[in-house]
Design a protein around this motif. Structure first.
Motif, short mmCIF file in Angstrom:
data_model
loop_
_atom_site.label_atom_id
_atom_site.label_comp_id
_atom_site.label_asym_id
_atom_site.label_seq_id
_atom_site.Cartn_x
_atom_site.Cartn_y
_atom_site.Cartn_z
N SER A 110 34.95 60.14 43.97
CA SER A 110 36.32 60.56 43.81
C SER A 110 36.62 60.81 42.35
O SER A 110 37.67 61.32 42.00
N THR A 111 35.71 60.40 41.52
CA THR A 111 36.00 60.54 40.10
C THR A 111 35.41 61.81 39.52
O THR A 111 35.52 62.06 38.34
N VAL A 112 34.77 62.57 40.35
CA VAL A 112 34.19 63.79 39.79
C VAL A 112 35.06 64.97 40.18
O VAL A 112 35.39 65.15 41.34
N LEU A 113 35.42 65.73 39.20
CA LEU A 113 36.15 66.96 39.50
C LEU A 113 35.15 68.06 39.68
O LEU A 113 34.29 68.27 38.82
N MET A 114 35.25 68.75 40.77
CA MET A 114 34.26 69.77 41.00
C MET A 114 34.54 70.97 40.12
O MET A 114 35.66 71.45 40.06
N PRO A 115 33.54 71.48 39.50
CA PRO A 115 33.73 72.74 38.78
C PRO A 115 34.03 73.86 39.77
O PRO A 115 33.84 73.70 40.94
N SER A 116 34.49 74.93 39.26
CA SER A 116 35.04 75.95 40.14
C SER A 116 34.05 76.41 41.18
O SER A 116 32.88 76.59 40.89
N ASN A 167 32.58 73.72 45.87
CA ASN A 167 33.20 72.61 46.60
C ASN A 167 32.28 72.13 47.69
O ASN A 167 32.68 71.99 48.83
N TYR A 225 23.52 64.31 45.68
CA TYR A 225 23.57 65.03 44.41
C TYR A 225 23.06 66.45 44.62
O TYR A 225 22.18 66.70 45.42
N ARG A 277 21.00 70.83 38.70
CA ARG A 277 21.12 72.01 37.85
C ARG A 277 20.05 71.86 36.77
O ARG A 277 19.94 70.78 36.17
N VAL A 281 24.31 66.32 39.72
CA VAL A 281 25.76 66.16 39.81
C VAL A 281 26.09 65.59 41.18
O VAL A 281 25.65 66.11 42.21
N GLU A 282 26.88 64.53 41.20
CA GLU A 282 27.19 63.90 42.48
C GLU A 282 28.21 64.75 43.24
O GLU A 282 29.13 65.32 42.66
#
Lengths: 437, 477
Positions: B3-9, B12, B139, B142, B156-157
């Motif tokens: 929940s703490t990771v903001l997905m890059p554009s 999703n 994960y 990249r 990246v999670e």
């Protein structure tokens, strides 16, 4: 940590990146064999820092070169370098040092606006790599400000990333009302003016949350007014949003006395009430100017008409609405009423059936444009009726059960008898020639 | 969870795991070889939009040390081909590893799997139960490269959830209700799991609904009275939900409800009553047959005539009473005939009615002359009283017609045997129903008529008798 780096080459990635960056510094410099170029100085510095595990300082050295990185390197390489820098922040062990490093990097990223999307992505990764709430909040605010500044390019990416997460973040980080409001407003500012529906809804909900907080701040504060006005303008501009719950909030109500936004509020009130005549009169040039681009009197009128339709149907609840009544409310020709209804049904705002013989619309479900005291009262009455119905059904079931229970016992008794005795008879009958009786 | 990771554009991506996969991984971990720290394997699933659904997995043997890692590629390929045969739509979506953190070799394995699928997912299942939590993390990766040189792989999670398929959910709930309990108390009449149990479940559901409605009503009332600030989103949601409930006035609703409850109760009552009477009839019928003597094949009863006759009388008498009780016209008719003394006339040609075990009935009757119809009807009534259950009238009719047509022509290779035309009617379970017998009853007279005509056509002598042995088999239970 949600971001992990696994080294694949023999060299330390931090050093390699430093080397690559240092080469940038060499450009435009004449090479002399003896003197130390700025590049070698830089490289040695970084190497030493990495060896000594002073990642904080490493980050600050590298951050100073970020602009060069973005402008001179290719996209992929730039991305790689910046990611490595982000991971370097993650390697910093002490919390306050990490915070400092994060702030440095964030500031460096926000300094310029070119390559906005990549910078935003880097800010997101930086957010991801940090462990604590406070640090993440700082980065998030910086990212929001950056996104607001570069709204055209970054808005969709940013909104996709933060949509729906704001309340959760507030509760996770246990923010006080002031900080929470600051966060909501920052996020809302970043989402303002979006063309697509989900972002606009998010924007409106963020503003609603911000303004409904019992903050100790002044409702007349300028940022509140800006935020409220922005939300109202978005509502007017969007062709697909027909619900607005902001009007009762004090921050919005205070706009009435605002010199610039007062007419805007009046206009919004007219549109929301479905008052077509009122909308026409309230669409003054001042109001339109305050609403910003994309709002024309025609669009306002159509919005007001649709809202009038929804309001009338919602007031009828589960009943029927006469088409003549609708025609009066919408102020359109009689034959156009049905086309408005069809449009509403197509947009899934309304569910019902038109009986043209009797001239009524039987409403099954309708969206409420505003949900105020009146709607709550009606909802309470409906819930009471439902409660009564469910209780009646349960009671009827219970009565039915006792009537049927005796009969079932009766049937079961005979079956039991059969099971107990039947076997004996069967075996007896197989013996031929037996006579009984 | 992430929940703490903001997905890059744009990316999703999220992962949904079926519980089967987790069980398989844990099982593989417990069965691992001694020298192995962790197990790795391939994940199979489908990708829909931005959701990767992991449905299946299998372990791939591997060997890793600090310098190198070896993965059994042949095993992986073979297993994948085998899985493809069973589930062709499942593709490789990534790989899993047990343990609590990422190893250095993960990057290489990830690279290997990148050749098998685009954007493979790496799932880490924490079998060490760190922090007393069974955590599952997913994960994506990249590669960070400077120019040509690959520096590192970044993991990246992404959000990872467990989902239940419908079948799994139903099975679990069934297991929780003790359906499979082999203890004797639990062996209640599963056949009787009818209205009473269903109504109990229904009653419980109604109770829950009433509770939920009460809670919602309480919230709405408190908003109206001003105690709580109403959330418009909740209000709209409630209003929309209520709009789905059809609105009926109270008397209408009560009438509707009572009618349907009564219909259900009537149906249950009738079926239970039928069952009870079947049991009763069987007992009565059994008692009746005991009073008759058993007949040897081909013989005529002498000494036992009177008892047989009286047995038949009793049978007929009881059939008549039953008929009265049940209002069955046929039984009534038969009963009357028997009462009328026709039974005695049947003595030389008496039938031997035997009742086997409760689940099968065989009736042999020798028919002759004009009494064949009566006896046939008796036989059928007798059998019918022992058959319960639903079935297909149409199937039964077709079956019976087929038998009649076939048997009238006579069995092959038995021409001129003349004496005993044994007709065995094996009733398929689907046909064993009361309706089917009704149709049989209507067809049997026709059948016997044909038989007798056929017999008369044969060379003279005493009209031969034909056996009709009806074998009705009840479906089990």
């Amino acid at each position: 940590m949600p971001l992990h780096l696994v080294e694949t080459s023999d060299e330390d990635s931090f050093v390699s990146v430093a080397q690559h960056v240092s080469e940038l510094l060499n450009e435009g410099q004449t090479r002399t064999a003896l003197a130390d170029t700025p590049a070698t100085v830089f490289l040695n510095d970084c190497q030493n820092l990495v060896q000594e595990q002073r990642y904080g300082d490493y980050v600050s050295r590298m951050a100073s070169q970020i602009d060069a990185v973005y402008s001179k390197m290719s996209e992929k390489e730039a991305e790689c370098c910046v990611s490595v820098m982000v991971h370097a922040v993650g390697r910093v062990t002490a919390a306050d040092q990490q915070q400092k490093a994060a702030t440095t990097l964030a500031e460096a990223l926000c300094k310029s606006d070119d390559h906005a999307e990549e910078r935003l992505t880097a800010l997101m990764s930086l957010y991801g790599i940090l462990a604590g709430g406070q640090q993440q909040l700082a980065v998030l605010l910086a990212a929001a400000r950056f996104a607001a500044r570069n709204a055209n390019k970054c808005r969709s990416a940013f909104s996709a990333a933060v949509r729906g997460k704001a309340p959760r973040l507030v509760s996770d980080w246990k923010l006080g009302p002031q900080e929470a409001r600051g966060l909501y407003l920052a996020l809302a500012a970043a989402l303002r003016g979006a063309p697509d529906r989900p972002t606009t809804r998010e924007h409106l909900s963020l503003v609603a949350q911000a303004l409904s907080l019992p903050a100790g701040g002044d409702p007349q504060a300028p940022e509140v007014a800006e935020a409220a006005a922005g939300a109202l303008a978005d509502y007017l501009r969007s062709p697909s949003i027909f619900t607005l719950d902001l009007l009762p909030l004090p921050g919005v109500a205070a706009l009435a006395s605002h010199p610039k936004y007062g007419p805007l509020l009046a206009l919004v009130k007219a549109v929301l009430a479905g008052d077509v005549a009122g909308t026409r009169s309230a669409s003054t040039p001042a109001a339109l100017e305050a609403a910003g681009a994309g709002v024309t009197p025609e669009s306002l009128l159509s919005k007001a008409r649709m809202t009038a339709l929804l309001a009338t149907c919602a007031a009828a609840g589960h009943g029927e609405v006469a088409l003549s009544q609708l025609r009066q409310a919408l102020e359109v020709e009689e034959d156009q009423v049905q086309s408005w209804i069809v449009r509403a049904i197509g947009a899934k705002l309304l569910e019902g059936r038109v009986d043209s013989v009797r001239g009524v619309l039987a409403v099954a479900r309708s969206t409420h444009p505003a949900f105020g005291k009146e709607q709550w009262g009606r909802l309470a009455a409906q819930m009471a009726a439902l409660k009564e119905t469910v209780a009646a059904a349960a009671a009827a079931m219970g009565g039915g059960l006792s009537r049927c229970a005796f009969r079932l016992w009766h049937a079961r008794f005979w079956e039991e008898q059969e099971r107990r005795v039947g076997g004996g008879y069967g075996t007896y009958a197989l013996q031929e020639g037996t006579r009984v009786g | 969870m992430a929940s703490t990771v903001l997905m890059p554009s744009g990316s999703n991506v999220s992962v949904k795991v079926h519980p089967v996969v987790l069980f398989a991984i844990c099982d593989a971990y417990t069965r691992r070889k001694e020298h192995q720290d962790r197990v790795i394997g391939t994940l199979l699933g489908v990708v829909v939009d931005n959701v990767i659904e992991v449905k299946n997995c299998y372990v791939v043997p591997h060997n890793e040390s600090s310098e190198q890692v070896m993965v059994d590629v042949v095993h992986h390929k073979t297993m994948f081909d085998l899985h493809q045969k069973v589930a062709p739509h499942e593709a490789i979506v990534g790989w899993f590893a047990t343990g609590s953190e990422l190893y250095n070799s993960d990057a290489l394995i990830q690279e290997f799997y990148s050749k098998e699928s685009t954007h493979p997912v790496h799932m880490v299942v924490d079998t060490t139960l760190k922090d007393d939590k069974f955590s599952v993390q997913a994960y994506t990766s990249r590669t960070l490269a400077l120019g040509e040189k690959a520096l590192a792989t970044e993991f990246v999670e992404i959000p990872c959830d467990t989902i239940y398929g419908d079948i799994e959910r139903v099975g679990t709930e069934l297991m929780l209700t003790g359906f499979n309990d082999p203890s004797p108390e639990a062996k209640k009449d599963t056949a009787n799991k009818s209205f009473s149990e269903e109504s109990e479940t229904l009653g419980a559901s109604m109770g829950r609904l009433a509770e939920l409605v009460a809670r919602a009503a309480e919230y709405v009332d408190s908003v109206v009275s001003g105690k709580v600030a109403g959330d418009p989103a909740i209000g709209r949601y409630l209003a929309d939900t209520l709009a789905l409930v059809p609105h009926l006035a109270r008397p209408d609703f009560e009438r509707l409800f009572n009618e349907s409850v009564q219909d259900a109760m009537t149906a249950t009552y009738l079926s239970d009553l039928l069952r009870a009477h079947v049991a009763l009839a069987e007992r009565l019928g059994t008692a009746a047959c005991l009073l008759q003597s058993a007949h040897a094949d081909g013989g005529r009863s002498n000494g036992s005539d009177s008892s047989t006759g009286s047995g038949l009388l009793t049978c007929g008498w009881r059939a008549g009473i039953l008929g009265l009780l049940r209002g069955h016209v046929f039984s009534l008719r038969v009963g009357c005939w028997a009462l009328g003394g026709i039974g005695r006339l049947l003595l030389p040609y008496c039938s031997r009615l035997t009742t086997g075990c409760p689940t099968s009935v065989s009736v042999e009757c020798r028919t002759a002359g004009t009494w064949r119809r009566v006896i046939a009807v008796l036989a059928v009534v007798r059998c019918r009283s022992l058959i319960v259950a639903e079935g297909s009238l149409q199937k039964g009719q077709e079956f019976c017609r087929g038998i009649v047509r076939q048997r009238v022509r006579g069995p092959e290779g038995n021409e001129g045997a003349g004496m005993q035309d044994v007709m065995v009617m094996n009733m398929p379970p689907a046909c064993a129903n009361a309706q089917c017998f009704r149709c049989m009853m209507s067809l049997l007279p026709l059948f016997f008529g044909q038989l007798c005509r056929g017999e008369k056509a044969k060379e003279g002598g005493e009209p031969s008798f034909s056996y009709v042995r009806l074998l009705g088999r009840l479906a089990a239970g």
